[in-house]
Scaffold this motif. Sequence first.
Motif, PDB file in Angstrom:
ATOM      1  N   LEU A  20       0.851  -1.185   0.000  1.00 57.10           N
ATOM      2  CA  LEU A  20       0.000   0.000   0.000  1.00 57.10           C
ATOM      3  C   LEU A  20       0.884   1.231   0.000  1.00 57.10           C
ATOM      4  N   ALA A  21       0.456   2.259  -0.686  1.00 57.24           N
ATOM      5  CA  ALA A  21       1.174   3.529  -0.706  1.00 57.24           C
ATOM      6  C   ALA A  21       0.157   4.652  -0.605  1.00 57.24           C
ATOM      7  N   GLY A  22       0.595   5.757  -0.053  1.00 55.82           N
ATOM      8  CA  GLY A  22      -0.310   6.892   0.048  1.00 55.82           C
ATOM      9  C   GLY A  22       0.277   8.012   0.878  1.00 55.82           C
ATOM     10  N   HIS A  23      -0.605   8.878   1.324  1.00 54.79           N
ATOM     11  CA  HIS A  23      -0.233  10.006   2.178  1.00 54.79           C
ATOM     12  C   HIS A  23      -1.072   9.944   3.450  1.00 54.79           C
ATOM     13  N   ALA A  24      -0.390   9.860   4.588  1.00 55.41           N
ATOM     14  CA  ALA A  24      -1.080   9.818   5.872  1.00 55.41           C
ATOM     15  C   ALA A  24      -1.399  11.217   6.388  1.00 55.41           C
ATOM     16  N   ALA A  25      -0.671  12.210   5.896  1.00 53.60           N
ATOM     17  CA  ALA A  25      -0.913  13.607   6.249  1.00 53.60           C
ATOM     18  C   ALA A  25      -0.665  14.452   5.008  1.00 53.60           C
ATOM     19  N   VAL A  26      -1.397  15.546   4.902  1.00 54.37           N
ATOM     20  CA  VAL A  26      -1.243  16.445   3.764  1.00 54.37           C
ATOM     21  C   VAL A  26      -1.013  17.868   4.268  1.00 54.37           C
ATOM     22  N   PHE A  27      -0.137  18.563   3.569  1.00 51.24           N
ATOM     23  CA  PHE A  27       0.151  19.955   3.919  1.00 51.24           C
ATOM     24  C   PHE A  27      -0.892  20.867   3.282  1.00 51.24           C
ATOM     25  N   GLY A  28      -1.160  21.972   3.952  1.00 47.82           N
ATOM     26  CA  GLY A  28      -2.025  22.989   3.366  1.00 47.82           C
ATOM     27  C   GLY A  28      -3.505  22.665   3.376  1.00 47.82           C
ATOM     28  N   PHE A  86       3.801   7.313   2.613  1.00 47.00           N
ATOM     29  CA  PHE A  86       4.141   6.024   3.205  1.00 47.00           C
ATOM     30  C   PHE A  86       3.998   4.920   2.176  1.00 47.00           C
ATOM     31  N   GLN A  87       4.710   3.832   2.434  1.00 43.53           N
ATOM     32  CA  GLN A  87       4.559   2.577   1.700  1.00 43.53           C
ATOM     33  C   GLN A  87       4.686   1.466   2.725  1.00 43.53           C
ATOM     34  N   VAL A  88       3.804   0.518   2.674  1.00 44.21           N
ATOM     35  CA  VAL A  88       3.858  -0.598   3.611  1.00 44.21           C
ATOM     36  C   VAL A  88       3.658  -1.907   2.853  1.00 44.21           C
ATOM     37  N   ASP A  89       4.591  -2.841   3.072  1.00 44.47           N
ATOM     38  CA  ASP A  89       4.478  -4.192   2.527  1.00 44.47           C
ATOM     39  C   ASP A  89       3.606  -4.982   3.483  1.00 44.47           C
ATOM     40  N   LEU A  90       2.470  -5.438   3.003  1.00 47.36           N
ATOM     41  CA  LEU A  90       1.484  -6.070   3.877  1.00 47.36           C
ATOM     42  C   LEU A  90       1.861  -7.501   4.244  1.00 47.36           C
ATOM     43  N   PRO A  91       1.501  -7.904   5.472  1.00 52.59           N
ATOM     44  CA  PRO A  91       1.736  -9.286   5.876  1.00 52.59           C
ATOM     45  C   PRO A  91       0.700 -10.212   5.244  1.00 52.59           C
ATOM     46  N   ASP A  92       0.970 -11.489   5.270  1.00 50.24           N
ATOM     47  CA  ASP A  92       0.019 -12.481   4.756  1.00 50.24           C
ATOM     48  C   ASP A  92      -0.891 -12.918   5.900  1.00 50.24           C
ATOM     49  N   THR A  93      -1.801 -12.013   6.278  1.00 52.25           N
ATOM     50  CA  THR A  93      -2.762 -12.271   7.351  1.00 52.25           C
ATOM     51  C   THR A  93      -4.163 -12.025   6.820  1.00 52.25           C
ATOM     52  N   GLU A  94      -5.137 -12.537   7.519  1.00 54.41           N
ATOM     53  CA  GLU A  94      -6.527 -12.367   7.087  1.00 54.41           C
ATOM     54  C   GLU A  94      -6.922 -10.894   7.067  1.00 54.41           C
ATOM     55  N   TYR A  95      -6.577 -10.148   8.131  1.00 50.75           N
ATOM     56  CA  TYR A  95      -6.974  -8.740   8.147  1.00 50.75           C
ATOM     57  C   TYR A  95      -6.248  -7.934   7.071  1.00 50.75           C
ATOM     58  N   ALA A  96      -5.001  -8.285   6.723  1.00 49.08           N
ATOM     59  CA  ALA A  96      -4.300  -7.588   5.634  1.00 49.08           C
ATOM     60  C   ALA A  96      -4.960  -7.907   4.295  1.00 49.08           C
ATOM     61  N   ARG A  97      -5.396  -9.155   4.101  1.00 47.83           N
ATOM     62  CA  ARG A  97      -6.107  -9.497   2.862  1.00 47.83           C
ATOM     63  C   ARG A  97      -7.421  -8.719   2.781  1.00 47.83           C
ATOM     64  N   THR A  98      -8.069  -8.504   3.910  1.00 44.18           N
ATOM     65  CA  THR A  98      -9.287  -7.700   3.936  1.00 44.18           C
ATOM     66  C   THR A  98      -8.975  -6.254   3.552  1.00 44.18           C
ATOM     67  N   VAL A  99      -7.874  -5.708   4.089  1.00 39.89           N
ATOM     68  CA  VAL A  99      -7.464  -4.350   3.731  1.00 39.89           C
ATOM     69  C   VAL A  99      -7.215  -4.250   2.232  1.00 39.89           C
ATOM     70  N   VAL A 100      -6.519  -5.220   1.659  1.00 41.97           N
ATOM     71  CA  VAL A 100      -6.253  -5.225   0.212  1.00 41.97           C
ATOM     72  C   VAL A 100      -7.570  -5.182  -0.552  1.00 41.97           C
ATOM     73  N   GLU A 101      -8.514  -6.004  -0.188  1.00 45.64           N
ATOM     74  CA  GLU A 101      -9.794  -6.044  -0.906  1.00 45.64           C
ATOM     75  C   GLU A 101     -10.556  -4.725  -0.754  1.00 45.64           C
ATOM     76  N   LEU A 102     -10.553  -4.147   0.448  1.00 45.24           N
ATOM     77  CA  LEU A 102     -11.263  -2.886   0.659  1.00 45.24           C
ATOM     78  C   LEU A 102     -10.619  -1.731  -0.113  1.00 45.24           C
ATOM     79  N   VAL A 103      -9.294  -1.721  -0.197  1.00 48.48           N
ATOM     80  CA  VAL A 103      -8.610  -0.696  -0.988  1.00 48.48           C
ATOM     81  C   VAL A 103      -8.876  -0.925  -2.473  1.00 48.48           C
ATOM     82  N   ARG A 104      -8.794  -2.169  -2.899  1.00 46.41           N
ATOM     83  CA  ARG A 104      -9.053  -2.501  -4.312  1.00 46.41           C
ATOM     84  C   ARG A 104     -10.451  -2.051  -4.736  1.00 46.41           C
ATOM     85  N   ARG A 105     -11.439  -2.242  -3.875  1.00 45.25           N
ATOM     86  CA  ARG A 105     -12.821  -1.850  -4.193  1.00 45.25           C
ATOM     87  C   ARG A 105     -13.056  -0.349  -4.082  1.00 45.25           C
TER      88      ARG A 105
END
Length: 188
Positions: A20-28, A86-105
């Motif tokens: 996952l990649a993104g911005h956890a905080a934004v300026f301005g 940020f960039q985070v390499d996700l673990p192979d866990t059930e909740y991480a797979r759920t996060v992947v699906e929710l981001v994908r959707r």
Amino acid sequence: MNRLFAELRGADVTRQGRTLAGHAAVFGQVAEIRGGYEAIAPGAFDAALERGDDVVALRDHDASLLLGRTSSGTLRLDVDDVGLAFQVDLPDTEYARTVVELVRRGDLNGASFGFLPGTDALGHAPDGRQMRTHTSVARLVDVSVVSMPAYPGTDVVLRHLTFERRAYDRRTQLILARHRARTATREV
């Protein structure tokens, strides 16, 4: 400031769609927090990142839903023109797979950060409420993929390649050129 660059590698095939990649905080941007307003100034994270605090990546700031951490190298942080990237390499866990699906959707599309405040500037917004601008963060605790971000400009996406700063050797440049060529012909 470091920049995050894509690098194509054969070993990354098994990790496709697991970063996952993104911005956890934004300026301005301004967020409404506890009856007032809050903003983050450029440079607010510089000292915390230079110190190298062990920061964790979480789901909705829940410590039981750990996604990665800086000390293990599974979470990488940087400051760019937008904010705290940020960039985070996700673990192979059930909740991480759920996060992947929710981001994908597109159901999870924002992020947040947990911190201990450092210095700030206080003022008032046009509506009379207090406006607090954080000019430095004493300690960065976490970055989180969240359901309801305070800052609407935060983002999170599913990446298909890992990112690191590296000097490209000639072989890597050829691989990247071939990949771009194949991708371009598929899109036509």
